[in-house]
Scaffold this motif. Structure first.
Motif, PDB file in Angstrom:
ATOM      1  N   PHE A   1     -10.664  -6.777  -4.757  1.00  0.00           N
ATOM      2  CA  PHE A   1      -9.357  -6.455  -4.194  1.00  0.00           C
ATOM      3  C   PHE A   1      -8.996  -7.490  -3.126  1.00  0.00           C
ATOM      4  CE2 PHE A   1     -11.540  -2.561  -5.332  1.00  0.00           C
ATOM      5  CZ  PHE A   1     -10.593  -1.860  -6.061  1.00  0.00           C
ATOM      6  N   THR A   2      -7.762  -7.970  -3.157  1.00  0.00           N
ATOM      7  CA  THR A   2      -7.272  -8.918  -2.154  1.00  0.00           C
ATOM      8  C   THR A   2      -6.198  -8.231  -1.323  1.00  0.00           C
ATOM      9  OG1 THR A   2      -7.733 -10.777  -3.611  1.00  0.00           O
ATOM     10  CG2 THR A   2      -6.209 -11.178  -1.791  1.00  0.00           C
ATOM     11  N   GLN A   3      -6.302  -8.393  -0.015  1.00  0.00           N
ATOM     12  CA  GLN A   3      -5.362  -7.748   0.893  1.00  0.00           C
ATOM     13  C   GLN A   3      -3.965  -8.329   0.722  1.00  0.00           C
ATOM     14  OE1 GLN A   3      -6.066  -8.138   5.163  1.00  0.00           O
ATOM     15  NE2 GLN A   3      -5.788  -5.934   5.347  1.00  0.00           N
ATOM     16  N   LYS A   4      -2.992  -7.436   0.514  1.00  0.00           N
ATOM     17  CA  LYS A   4      -1.595  -7.818   0.327  1.00  0.00           C
ATOM     18  C   LYS A   4      -0.721  -7.452   1.508  1.00  0.00           C
ATOM     19  CE  LYS A   4      -2.411  -9.321  -3.793  1.00  0.00           C
ATOM     20  NZ  LYS A   4      -2.299 -10.727  -4.136  1.00  0.00           N
ATOM     21  N   GLY A   5      -1.225  -6.614   2.397  1.00  0.00           N
ATOM     22  CA  GLY A   5      -0.491  -6.205   3.586  1.00  0.00           C
ATOM     23  C   GLY A   5      -1.423  -5.511   4.543  1.00  0.00           C
ATOM     24  N   THR A   6      -1.084  -5.500   5.839  1.00  0.00           N
ATOM     25  CA  THR A   6      -2.012  -5.001   6.853  1.00  0.00           C
ATOM     26  C   THR A   6      -1.494  -3.815   7.644  1.00  0.00           C
ATOM     27  OG1 THR A   6      -1.152  -6.542   8.489  1.00  0.00           O
ATOM     28  CG2 THR A   6      -3.048  -7.281   7.155  1.00  0.00           C
ATOM     29  N   THR A   7      -0.441  -3.187   7.185  1.00  0.00           N
ATOM     30  CA  THR A   7       0.116  -2.071   7.932  1.00  0.00           C
ATOM     31  C   THR A   7      -0.109  -0.755   7.201  1.00  0.00           C
ATOM     32  OG1 THR A   7       2.284  -2.167   6.877  1.00  0.00           O
ATOM     33  CG2 THR A   7       1.947  -3.583   8.828  1.00  0.00           C
ATOM     34  N   GLU A   8       0.066   0.343   7.920  1.00  0.00           N
ATOM     35  CA  GLU A   8      -0.015   1.658   7.285  1.00  0.00           C
ATOM     36  C   GLU A   8       1.073   1.790   6.220  1.00  0.00           C
ATOM     37  OE1 GLU A   8       0.994   5.750   9.162  1.00  0.00           O
ATOM     38  OE2 GLU A   8      -1.170   5.442   9.462  1.00  0.00           O
ATOM     39  N   ARG A   9       2.217   1.246   6.505  1.00  0.00           N
ATOM     40  CA  ARG A   9       3.336   1.273   5.541  1.00  0.00           C
ATOM     41  C   ARG A   9       2.942   0.569   4.238  1.00  0.00           C
ATOM     42  NH1 ARG A   9       9.342  -0.428   7.171  1.00  0.00           N
ATOM     43  NH2 ARG A   9      10.219   1.360   6.105  1.00  0.00           N
ATOM     44  N   ASP A  10       2.242  -0.559   4.349  1.00  0.00           N
ATOM     45  CA  ASP A  10       1.749  -1.256   3.156  1.00  0.00           C
ATOM     46  C   ASP A  10       0.741  -0.374   2.421  1.00  0.00           C
ATOM     47  OD1 ASP A  10       3.190  -3.671   3.657  1.00  0.00           O
ATOM     48  OD2 ASP A  10       1.610  -4.342   5.012  1.00  0.00           O
TER      49      ASP A  10
END
Length: 160
Positions: free
Chosen positions: A135-144
């Motif tokens: 898995f590659t991180q696509k966003g760092t927020t709770e919303r993501d």
């Protein structure tokens, strides 16, 4: 009222996105040199739809949800807690069978090991496996994070 509006405009103009080096950053995605935050949306290739993992923080504890697709629309799915220990990420499923996976985490990528504990098979369909899922991180927020969907299209991670 006019003074309040002017003050808000001045404050908005003083804030900036990006790192302290002045480089602009894509909101929710860490730029080069930034430390990876666990929170966010992660995606990877699968035999069917996109594999997804989300991680959110509730009360100082990281919680995750994941779906890994195998052939014939079979999948693995589960939720639990995540704990980072240097370059390792310990994922502990919350469910009827004991399943703790020691994944690796490097930069923005989480990789599950080739050898998955036996109890983890409980969380998978016949033609699906957690082995070597990446898995590659696509966003760092709770919303993501809440954009990651479970098998029926609902959020894998519920905000805290």
């Amino acid at each position: 009222m006019r003074i309040l509006a002017i003050a808000l405009l001045v404050l908005a103009g003083c804030s900036k996105e990006g790192g302290e080096d002045g480089n602009e950053a894509t909101p929710g995605v860490p730029s080069a040199g930034q430390e990876l935050t666990l929170m966010g949306l992660y995606e990877g290739e699968g035999a069917g739809p996109t594999n997804q993992m989300c991680i959110i923080e509730k009360g100082g504890v990281h919680h995750f949800g994941l779906v890994v697709w195998g052939s014939g629309m079979h999948s693995c799915s589960g939720t639990g807690t995540a704990r980072r220990e240097g370059g390792r990420l310990r994922l502990r499923m919350a469910g009827d069978e004991t399943c703790t996976i020691d994944a690796t985490i490097s930069d923005k990528t989480i990789t599950l090991p080739a050898a998955i504990p036996t109890g983890c098979a409980y969380y998978c369909g016949t033609r699906a496996s957690l082995a070597n899922a990446r898995f590659t991180q696509k966003g760092t927020t709770e919303r993501d994070a809440i954009r990651a969907k479970d098998l029926v299209g609902e959020s894998l991670c519920m905000p805290g």
